[in-house]
Write a protein that holds these residues in place. Structure first.
Motif, PDB file in Angstrom:
ATOM      1  N   ASP A   8      36.649 -19.086  -1.644  1.00  0.00           N
ATOM      2  CA  ASP A   8      37.523 -19.159  -0.439  1.00  0.00           C
ATOM      3  C   ASP A   8      36.648 -19.181   0.925  1.00  0.00           C
ATOM      4  O   ASP A   8      37.065 -19.878   1.930  1.00  0.00           O
ATOM      5  N   LYS A   9      35.671 -17.965   0.808  1.00  0.00           N
ATOM      6  CA  LYS A   9      35.026 -17.906   2.091  1.00  0.00           C
ATOM      7  C   LYS A   9      33.969 -19.350   2.764  1.00  0.00           C
ATOM      8  O   LYS A   9      33.876 -19.371   3.659  1.00  0.00           O
ATOM      9  N   ASP A  10      33.585 -19.811   1.555  1.00  0.00           N
ATOM     10  CA  ASP A  10      32.735 -21.061   1.799  1.00  0.00           C
ATOM     11  C   ASP A  10      33.755 -22.132   2.304  1.00  0.00           C
ATOM     12  O   ASP A  10      33.111 -23.073   2.628  1.00  0.00           O
ATOM     13  N   LYS A  11      34.930 -22.055   2.291  1.00  0.00           N
ATOM     14  CA  LYS A  11      35.724 -23.113   2.758  1.00  0.00           C
ATOM     15  C   LYS A  11      35.986 -23.042   4.295  1.00  0.00           C
ATOM     16  O   LYS A  11      36.437 -23.966   4.946  1.00  0.00           O
ATOM     17  N   TYR A  12      35.355 -21.994   4.897  1.00  0.00           N
ATOM     18  CA  TYR A  12      35.404 -21.768   6.492  1.00  0.00           C
ATOM     19  C   TYR A  12      33.850 -22.065   6.826  1.00  0.00           C
ATOM     20  O   TYR A  12      33.015 -21.617   6.047  1.00  0.00           O
ATOM     21  N   PRO A  13      33.573 -22.252   8.063  1.00  0.00           N
ATOM     22  CA  PRO A  13      32.344 -22.445   8.697  1.00  0.00           C
ATOM     23  C   PRO A  13      31.505 -21.096   9.261  1.00  0.00           C
ATOM     24  O   PRO A  13      30.391 -21.406   9.645  1.00  0.00           O
ATOM     25  N   TYR A  14      32.203 -20.108   9.040  1.00  0.00           N
ATOM     26  CA  TYR A  14      31.595 -18.756   9.837  1.00  0.00           C
ATOM     27  C   TYR A  14      30.381 -18.478   9.198  1.00  0.00           C
ATOM     28  O   TYR A  14      29.441 -17.917  10.095  1.00  0.00           O
ATOM     29  N   GLN A  15      29.654 -18.747   7.872  1.00  0.00           N
ATOM     30  CA  GLN A  15      28.744 -18.196   7.469  1.00  0.00           C
ATOM     31  C   GLN A  15      27.427 -19.412   7.973  1.00  0.00           C
ATOM     32  O   GLN A  15      26.574 -18.722   8.435  1.00  0.00           O
ATOM     33  N   TRP A  16      27.767 -20.363   8.081  1.00  0.00           N
ATOM     34  CA  TRP A  16      26.837 -21.492   8.744  1.00  0.00           C
ATOM     35  C   TRP A  16      26.899 -21.265  10.067  1.00  0.00           C
ATOM     36  O   TRP A  16      25.442 -21.262  10.932  1.00  0.00           O
ATOM     37  N   ASP A  17      27.896 -20.929  10.997  1.00  0.00           N
ATOM     38  CA  ASP A  17      27.811 -20.762  12.197  1.00  0.00           C
ATOM     39  C   ASP A  17      26.959 -19.548  12.666  1.00  0.00           C
ATOM     40  O   ASP A  17      26.086 -19.555  13.687  1.00  0.00           O
ATOM     41  N   THR A  18      27.018 -18.228  12.051  1.00  0.00           N
ATOM     42  CA  THR A  18      26.265 -17.022  12.002  1.00  0.00           C
ATOM     43  C   THR A  18      24.841 -17.343  11.808  1.00  0.00           C
ATOM     44  O   THR A  18      24.130 -17.019  12.516  1.00  0.00           O
ATOM     45  N   LEU A  19      24.596 -18.069  10.732  1.00  0.00           N
ATOM     46  CA  LEU A  19      23.416 -18.526  10.325  1.00  0.00           C
ATOM     47  C   LEU A  19      22.574 -19.259  11.291  1.00  0.00           C
ATOM     48  O   LEU A  19      21.533 -18.870  11.890  1.00  0.00           O
ATOM     49  N   ASP A  20      23.315 -20.241  12.106  1.00  0.00           N
ATOM     50  CA  ASP A  20      22.448 -21.049  13.340  1.00  0.00           C
ATOM     51  C   ASP A  20      22.285 -20.068  14.367  1.00  0.00           C
ATOM     52  O   ASP A  20      21.413 -20.277  15.135  1.00  0.00           O
ATOM     53  N   PHE A  21      23.193 -19.157  14.607  1.00  0.00           N
ATOM     54  CA  PHE A  21      23.085 -18.368  15.816  1.00  0.00           C
ATOM     55  C   PHE A  21      21.965 -17.426  15.598  1.00  0.00           C
ATOM     56  O   PHE A  21      20.987 -17.098  16.446  1.00  0.00           O
TER      57      PHE A  21
END
Length: 290
Positions: free
Chosen positions: A52-65
């Motif tokens: 379910d977490k993978d359905k949100y972009p937060y991990q990728w957004d944090t990775l980019d930051f």
């Protein structure tokens, strides 16, 4: 009551890192930050499965930051290395002599050569005292030569040899004591940058091979379903109200028609009564006449 998807909730905090707090009041300070570290929202996020977490972009957004921060730090490290290398080149660069200094240095070298030969001859002839005296003069000339070649102190250059920390970009000296190095490694900047680099590496492995999700996010889909149900209920109530108005209107129309028919019937009855009375009066007058 906030949810993890709300705009004012820090998404980096949901994943377990607070970059703006790591470097607060240091030379790496990232500035002001207006997002909230909401513990209830984090608990809500933590309760989700990884799927379910993978359905949100937060991990990728944090990775980019974090990647952006690391790239900026690496550029700082490279600039520090270039500065250290430039300082070393300046330290090792020979002094640029003016005309008088170059002339005197040439004379000293000639004198040293001449006195060296004389000292050697004196030694061969057994004149030890003369040889010592000549050797002393040579040493004096060499000291003068070194003084001429000595570069003036440059305030831009550090007398110690500098090196750059490969994690934080902080400059340190190769002669720093063990306690000084321990203090550096325990410091806020070093610990902060180590946390950023380690967290970036872990997060990269976590999302490796996965695609960044796209909208709508799951909570928006649920909200959309609720909105559709609400719209259907609203439409149903609107239709019910419309049918109720139609029934009332029909009932009122029937009542009006019934009242109209009653009035017409009463008028007809009154008209017939008048006609009957008129005929009776006429008949009565006719009988009296005859």
């Amino acid at each position: 009551q906030r949810h993890f998807w709300d705009e004012d909730v820090c998404k980096h905090f949901l994943l377990g890192i607070r970059p703006y707090e790591l470097f607060k009041n240091t030379k790496s300070d990232l500035g002001e930050y207006d997002k909230l570290y909401d513990l209830r929202a984090k608990s809500e996020w933590d309760a989700l499965s990884q799927e379910d977490k993978d359905k949100y972009p937060y991990q990728w957004d944090t990775l980019d930051f974090l990647k952006k921060l690391i790239e900026e730090c690496d550029r700082k490290i490279q600039r520090g290395k270039e500065r250290c290398a430039a300082d070393e080149r300046l330290k090792n660069e020979p002094k640029k002599l003016n005309e008088d200094e170059a002339k005197r240095l040439g004379q000293i070298q000639d004198e040293i050569g001449k006195l060296g030969k004389e000292a050697e001859e004196a030694g061969e002839n057994g004149d030890i005292e003369k040889a010592k005296m000549l050797a002393t003069k040579v040493e004096g000339l060499k000291a003068e030569s070194e003084q001429i070649m000595k570069k003036p102190e440059d305030p831009r250059l550090n007398s110690r040899q500098l090196m750059v920390c490969e994690v934080s970009g902080v400059l340190m000296s190769t002669t720093d004591s063990e306690s000084r190095l321990k203090s550096l490694y325990a410091g806020k900047q070093y610990q902060g940058w180590k946390k950023v680099r380690d967290f970036h590496a872990e997060l990269s492995k976590l999302v490796e091979g996965k695609s960044r999700p796209r909208r709508p996010w799951p909570h928006e889909d649920r909200k959309g379903s609720r909105d559709r149900d609400r719209d259907r209920d609203r439409d149903r109530r609107r239709r019910d109200r419309s049918r109720s108005r139609d029934r009332r209107r029909d009932r009122d129309d029937r009542r009006r028609r019934d009242r109209s028919r009653d009035r017409d019937s009463r008028r007809r009855d009154r008209s017939r009564d008048r006609d009957r009375r008129r005929r009776r009066r006429d008949d009565s007058r006719d009988r009296r006449r005859y």
